[in-house]
Scaffold this motif. Structure first.
Motif, PDB file in Angstrom:
ATOM      1  N   THR A 175      39.113 -44.063  16.290  1.00 22.86           N
ATOM      2  CA  THR A 175      38.197 -44.576  17.305  1.00 22.86           C
ATOM      3  C   THR A 175      38.946 -45.114  18.520  1.00 22.86           C
ATOM      4  N   SER A 176      40.160 -45.578  18.304  1.00 23.26           N
ATOM      5  CA  SER A 176      40.892 -46.214  19.401  1.00 23.26           C
ATOM      6  C   SER A 176      41.713 -45.226  20.225  1.00 23.26           C
ATOM      7  N   ILE A 177      41.885 -43.979  19.747  1.00 20.90           N
ATOM      8  CA  ILE A 177      42.611 -42.979  20.541  1.00 20.90           C
ATOM      9  C   ILE A 177      41.779 -42.657  21.783  1.00 20.90           C
ATOM     10  N   PRO A 178      42.338 -42.817  22.992  1.00 19.92           N
ATOM     11  CA  PRO A 178      41.513 -42.731  24.211  1.00 19.92           C
ATOM     12  C   PRO A 178      41.126 -41.313  24.622  1.00 19.92           C
ATOM     13  N   THR A 179      41.826 -40.279  24.135  1.00 22.69           N
ATOM     14  CA  THR A 179      41.543 -38.923  24.606  1.00 22.69           C
ATOM     15  C   THR A 179      40.279 -38.364  23.944  1.00 22.69           C
ATOM     16  N   ASP A 180      39.741 -37.281  24.534  1.00 28.17           N
ATOM     17  CA  ASP A 180      38.478 -36.702  24.058  1.00 28.17           C
ATOM     18  C   ASP A 180      38.655 -35.777  22.863  1.00 28.17           C
ATOM     19  N   GLY A 181      39.895 -35.441  22.520  1.00 28.80           N
ATOM     20  CA  GLY A 181      40.116 -34.501  21.428  1.00 28.80           C
ATOM     21  C   GLY A 181      39.508 -34.977  20.125  1.00 28.80           C
ATOM     22  N   GLN A 182      39.567 -36.303  19.874  1.00 30.12           N
ATOM     23  CA  GLN A 182      39.017 -36.840  18.638  1.00 30.12           C
ATOM     24  C   GLN A 182      37.495 -36.698  18.601  1.00 30.12           C
ATOM     25  N   THR A 183      36.854 -36.834  19.760  1.00 30.31           N
ATOM     26  CA  THR A 183      35.401 -36.640  19.829  1.00 30.31           C
ATOM     27  C   THR A 183      35.039 -35.193  19.517  1.00 30.31           C
ATOM     28  N   PHE A 184      35.814 -34.257  20.061  1.00 32.02           N
ATOM     29  CA  PHE A 184      35.597 -32.842  19.756  1.00 32.02           C
ATOM     30  C   PHE A 184      35.745 -32.601  18.261  1.00 32.02           C
ATOM     31  N   TRP A 185      36.716 -33.262  17.642  1.00 38.55           N
ATOM     32  CA  TRP A 185      36.944 -33.099  16.196  1.00 38.55           C
ATOM     33  C   TRP A 185      35.697 -33.500  15.414  1.00 38.55           C
ATOM     34  N   ILE A 186      35.118 -34.653  15.766  1.00 38.34           N
ATOM     35  CA  ILE A 186      33.935 -35.126  15.033  1.00 38.34           C
ATOM     36  C   ILE A 186      32.764 -34.162  15.228  1.00 38.34           C
ATOM     37  N   LEU A 187      32.545 -33.719  16.477  1.00 40.65           N
ATOM     38  CA  LEU A 187      31.446 -32.783  16.736  1.00 40.65           C
ATOM     39  C   LEU A 187      31.650 -31.481  15.965  1.00 40.65           C
ATOM     40  N   GLY A 188      32.873 -30.982  15.968  1.00 44.86           N
ATOM     41  CA  GLY A 188      33.173 -29.772  15.212  1.00 44.86           C
ATOM     42  C   GLY A 188      32.901 -29.953  13.733  1.00 44.86           C
ATOM     43  N   MET A 189      33.286 -31.118  13.188  1.00 48.44           N
ATOM     44  CA  MET A 189      33.065 -31.377  11.759  1.00 48.44           C
ATOM     45  C   MET A 189      31.585 -31.410  11.419  1.00 48.44           C
ATOM     46  N   VAL A 190      30.759 -31.960  12.312  1.00 49.86           N
ATOM     47  CA  VAL A 190      29.317 -31.999  12.055  1.00 49.86           C
ATOM     48  C   VAL A 190      28.774 -30.583  11.886  1.00 49.86           C
ATOM     49  N   PHE A 191      29.200 -29.669  12.744  1.00 50.17           N
ATOM     50  CA  PHE A 191      28.736 -28.279  12.626  1.00 50.17           C
ATOM     51  C   PHE A 191      29.288 -27.617  11.366  1.00 50.17           C
ATOM     52  N   LEU A 192      30.563 -27.860  11.046  1.00 48.48           N
ATOM     53  CA  LEU A 192      31.161 -27.245   9.860  1.00 48.48           C
ATOM     54  C   LEU A 192      30.492 -27.752   8.583  1.00 48.48           C
ATOM     55  N   ILE A 193      30.192 -29.054   8.545  1.00 51.92           N
ATOM     56  CA  ILE A 193      29.521 -29.618   7.378  1.00 51.92           C
ATOM     57  C   ILE A 193      28.113 -29.041   7.246  1.00 51.92           C
ATOM     58  N   THR A 194      27.410 -28.942   8.377  1.00 49.56           N
ATOM     59  CA  THR A 194      26.062 -28.362   8.349  1.00 49.56           C
ATOM     60  C   THR A 194      26.102 -26.932   7.823  1.00 49.56           C
ATOM     61  N   SER A 195      27.091 -26.173   8.253  1.00 47.81           N
ATOM     62  CA  SER A 195      27.254 -24.802   7.771  1.00 47.81           C
ATOM     63  C   SER A 195      27.407 -24.778   6.259  1.00 47.81           C
ATOM     64  N   SER A 196      28.259 -25.646   5.727  1.00 55.01           N
ATOM     65  CA  SER A 196      28.485 -25.667   4.278  1.00 55.01           C
ATOM     66  C   SER A 196      27.230 -26.077   3.513  1.00 55.01           C
ATOM     67  N   LEU A 197      26.472 -27.023   4.062  1.00 56.76           N
ATOM     68  CA  LEU A 197      25.248 -27.464   3.390  1.00 56.76           C
ATOM     69  C   LEU A 197      24.216 -26.337   3.335  1.00 56.76           C
ATOM     70  N   LEU A 198      24.053 -25.627   4.445  1.00 58.94           N
ATOM     71  CA  LEU A 198      23.115 -24.507   4.459  1.00 58.94           C
ATOM     72  C   LEU A 198      23.532 -23.444   3.438  1.00 58.94           C
ATOM     73  N   GLY A 199      24.830 -23.146   3.402  1.00 54.56           N
ATOM     74  CA  GLY A 199      25.323 -22.161   2.447  1.00 54.56           C
ATOM     75  C   GLY A 199      25.130 -22.611   1.010  1.00 54.56           C
ATOM     76  N   ALA A 200      25.374 -23.904   0.746  1.00 52.53           N
ATOM     77  CA  ALA A 200      25.260 -24.418  -0.623  1.00 52.53           C
ATOM     78  C   ALA A 200      23.828 -24.300  -1.135  1.00 52.53           C
ATOM     79  N   VAL A 201      22.850 -24.690  -0.308  1.00 55.16           N
ATOM     80  CA  VAL A 201      21.442 -24.580  -0.708  1.00 55.16           C
ATOM     81  C   VAL A 201      21.096 -23.126  -1.011  1.00 55.16           C
ATOM     82  N   ASN A 202      21.584 -22.224  -0.176  1.00 54.00           N
ATOM     83  CA  ASN A 202      21.289 -20.802  -0.329  1.00 54.00           C
ATOM     84  C   ASN A 202      21.870 -20.246  -1.633  1.00 54.00           C
ATOM     85  N   PHE A 203      23.100 -20.615  -1.939  1.00 54.38           N
ATOM     86  CA  PHE A 203      23.735 -20.120  -3.165  1.00 54.38           C
ATOM     87  C   PHE A 203      23.004 -20.628  -4.401  1.00 54.38           C
TER      88      PHE A 203
END
Length: 605
Positions: A175-203
């Motif tokens: 949270t204390s790192i001032p650059t935007d890269g960490q914010t991109f990381w969190i946003l990317g993780m939200v999409f990746l997690i959502t992808s896995s959840l959709l796949g898990a329900v389907n399987f």
């Protein structure tokens, strides 16, 4: 008489009312589970290559601190500016590469390859289903994965570079790192997690609802059981991390304090925050996913290994029911061991004792699975083709990874080994010569079903032996480095702490221990070169490989080999009816040494 689909014309099911899809509908926005599986596979292999390249740059920096990186140095300087002056990797850039290497390899390469790619292509075929239960959800799952991956990739080009807080993204550092890269990381993780959840329900829905007539639970191939348990792990373990990611995003953007404690000092000054949050809460939420994630990586690999062992020993899996019960117990226990990653947080001895106990218990089903696989080799007429070679290497390599994890399960020994190179070696033995070898085996094994052609055996064996030798050369020395006290995440590999310049020094980070960095670097380079035969073999064989000769070139028993090659829309020319178990090899009285699951009768007429 054999009730297979070989003699039936390879036509699309419902062809009379199924219009031929265009290129975009067929290959880009497809709802066909086989195309989505291939999309996942190609994308995940691309990310795997990218993550490997990041590792090579990091290994150069560790072996030759502050020296310009050969070949790609000018590109690094042009892309990252002050973080890569003259093409040399700075400490900040090393941190970024370390964070993104872990994130890419775990969440964007191996999990999508092991679970989504192989699972999407093979599971519906093995259970006799025409497709996944929710084809559009399946497409959305892949699209969310691509979006998450692109967000992660774009973060390399934002000012300040990508995330720097490690693949675990611990607060308050993240949270204390001032650059935007960490914010991109969190946003990317939200999409990746959502992808896995959709796949898990389907399987889960597909395996429960769409099994062919006669496909009872104890007739499921072990690969399907492994994917089924993996889907439950993702479904139950990922939501806490997604909630944590949203909270960490709020801490960064909305100035909340879910994970920020009162009195936090950043750069020597008190941070202007409300405080009252708990950094340990992030660790609990992360590792509640982080440990089941290890089994998300390894269970599909074990499923692939089981299929190939049964096929190439020409005998049933030893202890099939034991394997099934072990994998179910493994899935359950994986949710009550997460805090063994957190012994250094100061938990009490009673809590530590509980997690030590569950960690030792969880090794039991793992040993049962390995034992069943080793016993399956006994007395088998083993065919040493390329898939089987990778599987044979998987067994002892995974065994090494598991055994070396036991000292990390005890809080006393973990105090000394935590965050050292020993942990890197242990984890990578599970994932690299473990899971990735199983992935290679799966590619070689199912390639003829996907394309109708075989991959070249000679170059496959060249790929195996070179990968086997150099994989061990990369990770084996790290056990010695870790036990000597070398800490991970150091851009100079611990040079500032070493005794390399102290004459006659024996212990600690002596010259011999530090010198291993150079050997590891060149072993990693050779490991990368060893993948060239695989890449060429893969693409060359698509159009020029030896024709498979039949729909079932491996003479296998499971249903995916009873479809036309490649499987058409709807998979089966005639809906299969399952009449026997998945591994009826070398059954006395049968005409051949394999009896497909949908073949009626027991003897040739």
């Amino acid at each position: 008489m054999q009730a297979t689909t070989h003699a039936i014309p390879h036509a699309h099911i419902g062809e009379a009312h199924h219009e031929e899809a265009g290129f975009w509908s067929k290959y880009v926005f497809s709802t066909d589970h086989k195309v989505i599986g291939l999309q996942y596979g190609i994308t995940a292999l691309s990310f795997l290559f990218f993550g490997f390249c990041l590792m090579l740059v990091m290994r150069w920096q560790i072996a030759h601190p502050s020296q310009p990186v050969p070949l790609v140095g000018p590109l690094l300087a042009a892309t990252f500016g002050n973080m890569a002056v003259n093409g040399a990797v700075s400490a900040d850039l090393y941190n970024s590469f370390g964070a993104m290497h872990g994130t890419i390899m775990v969440f964007m390469a191996i999990v999508p390859l092991a679970f989504a790619a192989f699972g999407n292509y093979v599971v519906p075929l093995q259970i006799g289903a025409p497709d996944m239960a929710f084809p559009r959800v399946n497409m959305a799952s892949y699209q969310a994965y691509v979006i998450g991956g692109l967000i992660m990739f774009v973060s390399f080009f934002v000012p300040g570079g990508p995330a720097q807080a490690g693949w675990t993204s611990y607060s308050p550092l993240a949270t204390s790192i001032p650059t935007d890269g960490q914010t991109f990381w969190i946003l990317g993780m939200v999409f990746l997690i959502t992808s896995s959840l959709l796949g898990a329900v389907n399987f889960i829905a597909t395996i429960i609802q769409l099994r062919a007539p006669g496909m009872t639970w104890m007739r499921l191939p072990f690969f399907v059981w492994a994917q089924f348990v993996t889907a439950f792990l993702l479904l139950l373990a990922f939501p806490p991390l997604e909630a944590a990611a949203v909270m960490q995003l709020m801490d960064r953007l909305a100035h909340t304090s879910f994970f920020l404690p009162t009195g936090l000092a950043v750069g020597g000054t008190l941070a202007n925050i409300s405080g009252g949050g708990s950094p340990l809460l992030w660790q609990h939420l992360f590792w509640f996913l982080g440990h089941p994630e290890v089994y998300v990586l390894i269970l599909p690999a074990m499923g692939i290994v089981a299929e190939i062992i049964a096929n190439n020993t020409r005998k049933p899996l030893w202890g099939y029911k034991s394997l099934v019960y072990a994998v179910l117990i493994l899935g359950f226990l994986s949710f009550i061991v997460w805090a063994h990653h957190m012994y250094l947080t100061g938990m009490g001895t009673r809590v530590a004792t509980f997690f030590q106990t569950t960690t030792m218990i969880i090794s039991i089903p793992s040993v049962i699975i390995l034992t069943c696989m080793f016993m399956s080799l006994w007395g088998g007429s083993i065919r040493f083709n390329t898939p089987m070679l990778f599987v044979m290497a998987f067994l002892p390599m995974f065994g090494i990874g598991g055994l070396t994890g036991l000292p990390l399960g005890f809080n006393y020994s973990d105090l000394h080994l935590h965050d050292t190179y020993y942990v890197i070696a242990h984890f990578h033995y599970i994932v690299a010569p473990g899971t990735i070898f199983a992935m290679f085996a799966g590619v070689y094994y199912w390639f003829p079903k996907i394309t109708g052609r075989m991959m070249n055996e000679f170059w496959g064996k060249v790929h195996f032996w070179t990968s086997f030798v150099f994989m061990n050369a990369v990770f084996q020395p790290m056990f010695a480095q870790g036990m000597a006290g070398m800490l991970r995440r150091m851009a100079d590999g611990g040079a500032n702490y070493s005794q390399a310049k102290v004459p006659g020094a024996i212990g600690g980070l002596s010259a011999s221990i530090m010198g291993l960095h150079t050997y590891i670097l060149w072993a990693a380079v050779c490991l990368g070169l060893a993948q060239i035969p695989f890449i060429i073999n893969l693409f060359w064989s698509i159009n020029n490989g030896k024709k498979a000769g039949s729909d079932n070139p491996w003479q296998a028993t499971t249903l995916e080999w009873q479809t036309p090659t490649p499987p058409p829309h709807g998979n089966f020319a005639k809906p299969p009816v399952v009449v026997r178990g998945p591994y009826e090899y070398s059954v006395p009285g049968h005409a051949t040494d394999f009896t497909p699951q949908n073949q009626a009768g027991s003897t040739a007429e």
